[in-house]
Motif scaffolding. Sequence first.
Motif, short mmCIF file in Angstrom:
data_model
loop_
_atom_site.label_atom_id
_atom_site.label_comp_id
_atom_site.label_asym_id
_atom_site.label_seq_id
_atom_site.Cartn_x
_atom_site.Cartn_y
_atom_site.Cartn_z
N CYS A 50 -1.04 2.80 12.50
CA CYS A 50 0.09 3.71 12.27
C CYS A 50 -0.18 4.53 11.02
O CYS A 50 -0.94 4.11 10.15
CB CYS A 50 1.38 2.92 12.05
SG CYS A 50 1.83 1.83 13.40
N THR B 60 -1.18 6.68 7.96
CA THR B 60 -2.48 7.03 7.38
C THR B 60 -3.60 6.17 7.96
O THR B 60 -4.72 6.63 8.18
CB THR B 60 -2.41 6.87 5.85
OG1 THR B 60 -1.66 7.95 5.32
CG2 THR B 60 -3.76 6.85 5.20
N ILE C 154 -6.04 -1.52 12.14
CA ILE C 154 -6.23 -1.09 10.76
C ILE C 154 -4.85 -1.00 10.12
O ILE C 154 -3.95 -0.35 10.67
CB ILE C 154 -6.95 0.27 10.67
CG1 ILE C 154 -8.30 0.24 11.38
CG2 ILE C 154 -7.12 0.69 9.22
CD1 ILE C 154 -9.08 1.55 11.32
N SER C 155 -4.67 -1.67 8.98
CA SER C 155 -3.37 -1.66 8.33
C SER C 155 -3.52 -2.01 6.85
O SER C 155 -4.13 -3.02 6.53
CB SER C 155 -2.44 -2.69 9.00
OG SER C 155 -1.23 -2.81 8.28
N GLN C 156 -2.93 -1.20 5.98
CA GLN C 156 -2.99 -1.50 4.55
C GLN C 156 -2.21 -2.79 4.28
O GLN C 156 -2.72 -3.76 3.76
CB GLN C 156 -2.40 -0.32 3.76
CG GLN C 156 -2.52 -0.38 2.26
CD GLN C 156 -1.60 -1.39 1.55
OE1 GLN C 156 -2.08 -2.20 0.80
NE2 GLN C 156 -0.33 -1.36 1.85
N GLY D 246 -0.87 -4.94 6.48
CA GLY D 246 -1.07 -6.09 7.36
C GLY D 246 0.24 -6.62 7.92
O GLY D 246 0.27 -7.71 8.50
N THR E 138 2.80 -4.17 9.36
CA THR E 138 3.49 -3.13 10.12
C THR E 138 3.89 -3.63 11.49
O THR E 138 3.02 -4.05 12.27
CB THR E 138 2.62 -1.88 10.20
OG1 THR E 138 2.36 -1.44 8.86
CG2 THR E 138 3.28 -0.77 10.99
N VAL F 32 3.92 4.73 -2.12
CA VAL F 32 4.18 4.68 -0.68
C VAL F 32 3.14 5.50 0.10
O VAL F 32 2.68 5.12 1.16
CB VAL F 32 5.61 5.18 -0.36
CG1 VAL F 32 5.77 5.48 1.12
CG2 VAL F 32 6.65 4.16 -0.81
N GLU G 27 4.58 13.82 3.23
CA GLU G 27 5.16 12.56 2.73
C GLU G 27 5.82 12.72 1.36
O GLU G 27 6.91 12.23 1.12
CB GLU G 27 4.07 11.50 2.60
CG GLU G 27 3.68 10.75 3.85
CD GLU G 27 2.55 9.76 3.56
OE1 GLU G 27 2.70 8.57 3.91
OE2 GLU G 27 1.53 10.18 2.98
N LYS H 152 6.79 1.51 2.08
CA LYS H 152 5.36 1.21 1.97
C LYS H 152 4.87 0.50 3.23
O LYS H 152 3.75 0.68 3.69
CB LYS H 152 5.09 0.35 0.75
CG LYS H 152 3.62 0.07 0.51
CD LYS H 152 2.88 1.37 0.20
CE LYS H 152 1.38 1.27 0.28
NZ LYS H 152 0.71 2.57 0.35
N SER H 153 5.73 -0.30 3.82
CA SER H 153 5.36 -0.99 5.05
C SER H 153 6.59 -1.09 5.94
O SER H 153 7.64 -1.56 5.51
CB SER H 153 4.84 -2.38 4.73
OG SER H 153 4.48 -3.03 5.95
N VAL H 154 6.47 -0.61 7.17
CA VAL H 154 7.61 -0.64 8.10
C VAL H 154 7.52 -1.92 8.93
O VAL H 154 6.76 -2.01 9.88
CB VAL H 154 7.59 0.63 8.99
CG1 VAL H 154 8.74 0.62 9.98
CG2 VAL H 154 7.63 1.87 8.12
C1 BG6 Z 1 4.05 3.80 6.31
C2 BG6 Z 1 3.46 4.07 4.94
O1 BG6 Z 1 5.28 3.17 6.19
O2 BG6 Z 1 3.19 2.96 7.07
C3 BG6 Z 1 2.13 4.77 5.13
O3 BG6 Z 1 4.34 4.90 4.21
C4 BG6 Z 1 1.21 3.91 5.99
O4 BG6 Z 1 1.52 5.03 3.90
C5 BG6 Z 1 1.88 3.48 7.30
O5 BG6 Z 1 0.05 4.61 6.28
C6 BG6 Z 1 1.07 2.40 7.99
O6 BG6 Z 1 1.08 1.24 7.18
P1 BG6 Z 1 -0.06 0.13 7.21
O7 BG6 Z 1 0.33 -0.81 6.12
O8 BG6 Z 1 0.01 -0.51 8.57
O9 BG6 Z 1 -1.36 0.80 6.96
#
Ligand code: BG6
Length: 401
Positions: free
Chosen positions: A93, A95, A139-141, A143, A145, A191, A281, A396-398
């Motif tokens: 999702c 970025t 792929i997830s910053q 981890g 989402t 974020v 953003e 930052k994470s949904v």
């Molecule tokens: C959004 C963030 O909520 O989720 C973005 O604001 C991010 O920066 C996106 O790219 C996906 O999140 P993640 O943690 O799964 O890479």
Amino acid sequence: MAVLDKEHGFKIYEIENEVEVNPYIQELDMKLESLEKEGYEHFMLKEIYEQPRAIHDSFRGRLNAKEGWISLGGLKQYEDQIANADRIIIIACGTSWHAALVAEYYFEDLARIPVEVEYASEFRYRNPIIRKGDVVMAISQSGETADTLAALKMAKEKGAILLGIVNVVGSTISRITDAGSYTHAGPEIGVASTKAFTTQVTLMAIMAIMIGKKRGTIDPDKYQNLLNEMEALPSKIEQLLESDDYIKKISNEYKDCSNALFLGRGTAFPIALEGALKLKEISYIHAEGYPAAEMKHGPIALIDENMPVFVIATQGEHYEKVVSNIQEVKARKGKVIAIVTKGDTIVKNIADHVIHIPATDEVLVPILATIPLQLLSYHIAVMRECNVDQPRNLAKSVTVE
Ligand code: BG6
């Protein structure tokens, strides 16, 4: 609920019934300072400036140009399955989805493995065809989402091998996947994702080069050159950051624009999408990214003297074609801000502004070309007095759907 006191240390309870639970403890190798701004005005700016260190950490112990090796310990167990996969499906999702798009170019070009990139939120409901043994990589910053997690769980039920590329150690995605690698970007507080993105792309390059080597689909000279260029990335980013003041001046000219277009070809196309997302953003300016050739099938209608067009025009396979796209924009009086390779002599005579990035292998251009776009968006947002680290309506994470 955690209860902490000097005497007993801490205890964890379920909030509902206050039953004490035994937590799984993961020691984090991070310093408290990393959660502070350390003198930067915003976390986002600090995280942009941390990219030389972050990129270095993302390949540390994973490649050695001198000895000519590349390896990802976390994927070792599944290297054969990945190398022999019929296809790799990458889900993400925001970025992270842009990093997945760059990875598609990498795996298909360097490892000759077909890749499908999916928005996790669509993939989870599309009833996709997943065959046993398919490799599904998230792929997830964070981890955490929700859409990415749900898509992974669905893929697991259908018998896929699950891989995770995450930044947060111990996160849910790192625990439910069969194998994976951490991006080692360190905590990302802003974020809008910056260093997590460039380390994701770096890790995708490492993985594609590694699998390409294993499959014998990558030319030995190309392989060695990529290892050399990878190790040179941190110092090239240091150089790039030195043009921050110049980029700030350019930002000042476009802080009041209400629309913007971002163009790129090949691996630079996802970077155009990422540049547009960054501006949306944090500065709330409407922006769109497009493959440069797609411009004449619609977006060119938007171009006039009020439309800034950010173009990635670095040396490489698509250079001439991108130069003619720039001429098409200039013919409609559009304002062109071009990201070019140091020493470029042509684009500077056509564009309104050029931002130079150090030369590198075309495969690694996405990592360097992203950084001026991060800085442009950051400065424009600050000049518009936006809340750069906590932009409106974003998290930052949904973690909920
Ligand atoms: C959004 C963030 O909520 O989720 C973005 O604001 C991010 O920066 C996106 O790219 C996906 O999140 P993640 O943690 O799964 O890479």
